[in-house]
Design a protein around this motif. Sequence first.
Motif, PDB file in Angstrom:
ATOM      1  N   PHE A 241     -15.452  71.342  15.439  1.00 36.82           N
ATOM      2  CA  PHE A 241     -16.241  70.257  14.850  1.00 36.82           C
ATOM      3  C   PHE A 241     -15.723  69.913  13.451  1.00 36.82           C
ATOM      4  O   PHE A 241     -15.569  68.732  13.108  1.00 36.82           O
ATOM      5  N   TRP A 242     -15.448  70.942  12.664  1.00 40.69           N
ATOM      6  CA  TRP A 242     -14.963  70.734  11.296  1.00 40.69           C
ATOM      7  C   TRP A 242     -13.655  69.953  11.310  1.00 40.69           C
ATOM      8  O   TRP A 242     -13.463  69.020  10.528  1.00 40.69           O
ATOM      9  N   TRP A 243     -12.736  70.323  12.240  1.00 40.14           N
ATOM     10  CA  TRP A 243     -11.444  69.640  12.296  1.00 40.14           C
ATOM     11  C   TRP A 243     -11.594  68.206  12.792  1.00 40.14           C
ATOM     12  O   TRP A 243     -11.038  67.269  12.193  1.00 40.14           O
ATOM     13  N   LEU A 244     -12.355  68.000  13.866  1.00 36.46           N
ATOM     14  CA  LEU A 244     -12.546  66.639  14.379  1.00 36.46           C
ATOM     15  C   LEU A 244     -13.216  65.746  13.334  1.00 36.46           C
ATOM     16  O   LEU A 244     -12.921  64.555  13.248  1.00 36.46           O
ATOM     17  N   GLY A 245     -14.107  66.329  12.537  1.00 36.13           N
ATOM     18  CA  GLY A 245     -14.802  65.541  11.513  1.00 36.13           C
ATOM     19  C   GLY A 245     -13.893  64.981  10.451  1.00 36.13           C
ATOM     20  O   GLY A 245     -14.259  64.032   9.738  1.00 36.13           O
ATOM     21  N   GLN A 246     -12.679  65.535  10.320  1.00 32.04           N
ATOM     22  CA  GLN A 246     -11.713  65.049   9.329  1.00 32.04           C
ATOM     23  C   GLN A 246     -10.792  63.972   9.891  1.00 32.04           C
ATOM     24  O   GLN A 246     -10.006  63.388   9.136  1.00 32.04           O
ATOM     25  N   GLN A 247     -10.867  63.746  11.208  1.00 30.22           N
ATOM     26  CA  GLN A 247      -9.917  62.856  11.855  1.00 30.22           C
ATOM     27  C   GLN A 247     -10.384  61.399  11.832  1.00 30.22           C
ATOM     28  O   GLN A 247     -11.550  61.097  11.591  1.00 30.22           O
ATOM     29  N   ALA A 248      -9.431  60.506  12.113  1.00 28.93           N
ATOM     30  CA  ALA A 248      -9.701  59.066  12.038  1.00 28.93           C
ATOM     31  C   ALA A 248     -10.807  58.637  12.992  1.00 28.93           C
ATOM     32  O   ALA A 248     -11.589  57.732  12.676  1.00 28.93           O
ATOM     33  N   ASP A 249     -10.897  59.290  14.161  1.00 29.71           N
ATOM     34  CA  ASP A 249     -11.896  58.854  15.122  1.00 29.71           C
ATOM     35  C   ASP A 249     -13.315  59.153  14.666  1.00 29.71           C
ATOM     36  O   ASP A 249     -14.263  58.453  15.061  1.00 29.71           O
ATOM     37  N   ALA A 250     -13.508  60.183  13.848  1.00 27.20           N
ATOM     38  CA  ALA A 250     -14.842  60.459  13.321  1.00 27.20           C
ATOM     39  C   ALA A 250     -15.275  59.337  12.383  1.00 27.20           C
ATOM     40  O   ALA A 250     -16.427  58.888  12.416  1.00 27.20           O
ATOM     41  N   ARG A 251     -14.358  58.876  11.557  1.00 26.69           N
ATOM     42  CA  ARG A 251     -14.677  57.750  10.679  1.00 26.69           C
ATOM     43  C   ARG A 251     -14.915  56.482  11.495  1.00 26.69           C
ATOM     44  O   ARG A 251     -15.830  55.709  11.219  1.00 26.69           O
ATOM     45  N   GLU A 252     -14.082  56.277  12.524  1.00 23.30           N
ATOM     46  CA  GLU A 252     -14.217  55.088  13.349  1.00 23.30           C
ATOM     47  C   GLU A 252     -15.531  55.099  14.126  1.00 23.30           C
ATOM     48  O   GLU A 252     -16.189  54.064  14.270  1.00 23.30           O
ATOM     49  N   GLY A 253     -15.935  56.257  14.637  1.00 22.11           N
ATOM     50  CA  GLY A 253     -17.172  56.337  15.400  1.00 22.11           C
ATOM     51  C   GLY A 253     -18.379  55.949  14.573  1.00 22.11           C
ATOM     52  O   GLY A 253     -19.255  55.205  15.044  1.00 22.11           O
ATOM     53  N   VAL A 254     -18.434  56.433  13.355  1.00 23.68           N
ATOM     54  CA  VAL A 254     -19.556  56.096  12.466  1.00 23.68           C
ATOM     55  C   VAL A 254     -19.487  54.623  12.067  1.00 23.68           C
ATOM     56  O   VAL A 254     -20.501  53.908  12.082  1.00 23.68           O
ATOM     57  N   SER A 255     -18.311  54.141  11.699  1.00 21.83           N
ATOM     58  CA  SER A 255     -18.164  52.747  11.281  1.00 21.83           C
ATOM     59  C   SER A 255     -18.543  51.787  12.397  1.00 21.83           C
ATOM     60  O   SER A 255     -19.250  50.792  12.178  1.00 21.83           O
ATOM     61  N   ALA A 256     -18.078  52.070  13.624  1.00 23.98           N
ATOM     62  CA  ALA A 256     -18.394  51.202  14.757  1.00 23.98           C
ATOM     63  C   ALA A 256     -19.891  51.174  15.014  1.00 23.98           C
ATOM     64  O   ALA A 256     -20.464  50.113  15.324  1.00 23.98           O
ATOM     65  N   PHE A 257     -20.554  52.315  14.897  1.00 24.88           N
ATOM     66  CA  PHE A 257     -22.006  52.366  15.091  1.00 24.88           C
ATOM     67  C   PHE A 257     -22.725  51.541  14.033  1.00 24.88           C
ATOM     68  O   PHE A 257     -23.608  50.730  14.353  1.00 24.88           O
ATOM     69  N   LEU A 258     -22.349  51.722  12.767  1.00 23.48           N
ATOM     70  CA  LEU A 258     -23.024  51.002  11.685  1.00 23.48           C
ATOM     71  C   LEU A 258     -22.758  49.507  11.745  1.00 23.48           C
ATOM     72  O   LEU A 258     -23.623  48.690  11.395  1.00 23.48           O
ATOM     73  N   GLU A 259     -21.552  49.133  12.179  1.00 22.12           N
ATOM     74  CA  GLU A 259     -21.179  47.718  12.249  1.00 22.12           C
ATOM     75  C   GLU A 259     -21.524  47.078  13.585  1.00 22.12           C
ATOM     76  O   GLU A 259     -21.243  45.898  13.809  1.00 22.12           O
TER      77      GLU A 259
END
Length: 277
Positions: A241-259
Amino acid sequence: MTTAAYETIVLDRQGRVGLVTLNRPERRNAYTPRMGAELRDAFGELEADDEVRAIVVTGAGRHFCAGADLARGGGTFDRRTDDEQRTRDRQQVAEGLRAWEMRTPIIAAINGSAVGVGITLPMQWDVRIVARDAKLGFVFNRRGVLPEANSTWIVPRLVGVSRAMELLLTGRMFSGEEAVEMGLASRAVDAEAVLPTAMSMAQDIAENVAPLSAAVTKRLVYRFLAEPDRNAAQELEGRAFWWLGQQADAREGVSAFLEKRPPDWKLSKRAELPFEA
């Protein structure tokens, strides 16, 4: 889009979903060594393709798979009569891509009867959608052999030892609805709805689930089936979880949800992991 030509299966790509159809309807899609080899080849092709995010397997016609083709009669399960086939079987087991080691989710669309290897193979896959009136059965002991395809390992973990013993020892037939009640399958629907239901689930995974996240989740679930140390499991899950949370897809998942937009995943399902999973 239909891809490579096979003799016993059909391989299509529908967007980011690979659709594999067992294609011997005149024999109720009975399993042969060639079908097994072609399934392994198709899975390998789909696993290697980053554009394929989920796989669905179904049967042509009214049946999923009637088990092993018994055309050889009493010698059907006797590999001593075919040294070349025995050698191929051993090589395929040694070199073959195991479904539980694949990073691509696999959904079984069990659209009709599934007995013998027709039910043990889907046990290796990740999700099972079944026709509510399908006739299912682990009939091996009624044929003088034993349940195979790793079913003696996975079935007790799905339904518990007592119920697994009943199913495996008696080889009795049961319905798709009963399969769901026992925990062998996740959904039972009308036969004509099986493939659309499976494809809808696969397309949802393909579009909305991060491919690498799905791959790691699948890998950890199967690994932890044999992990006796809960603390070790939690530690590895935490590192993942810690490693995936640093990856681009974690940022993209949150951004896509908020947008409020569809996600645009960047990471390959086959990306190298910095931890053992």
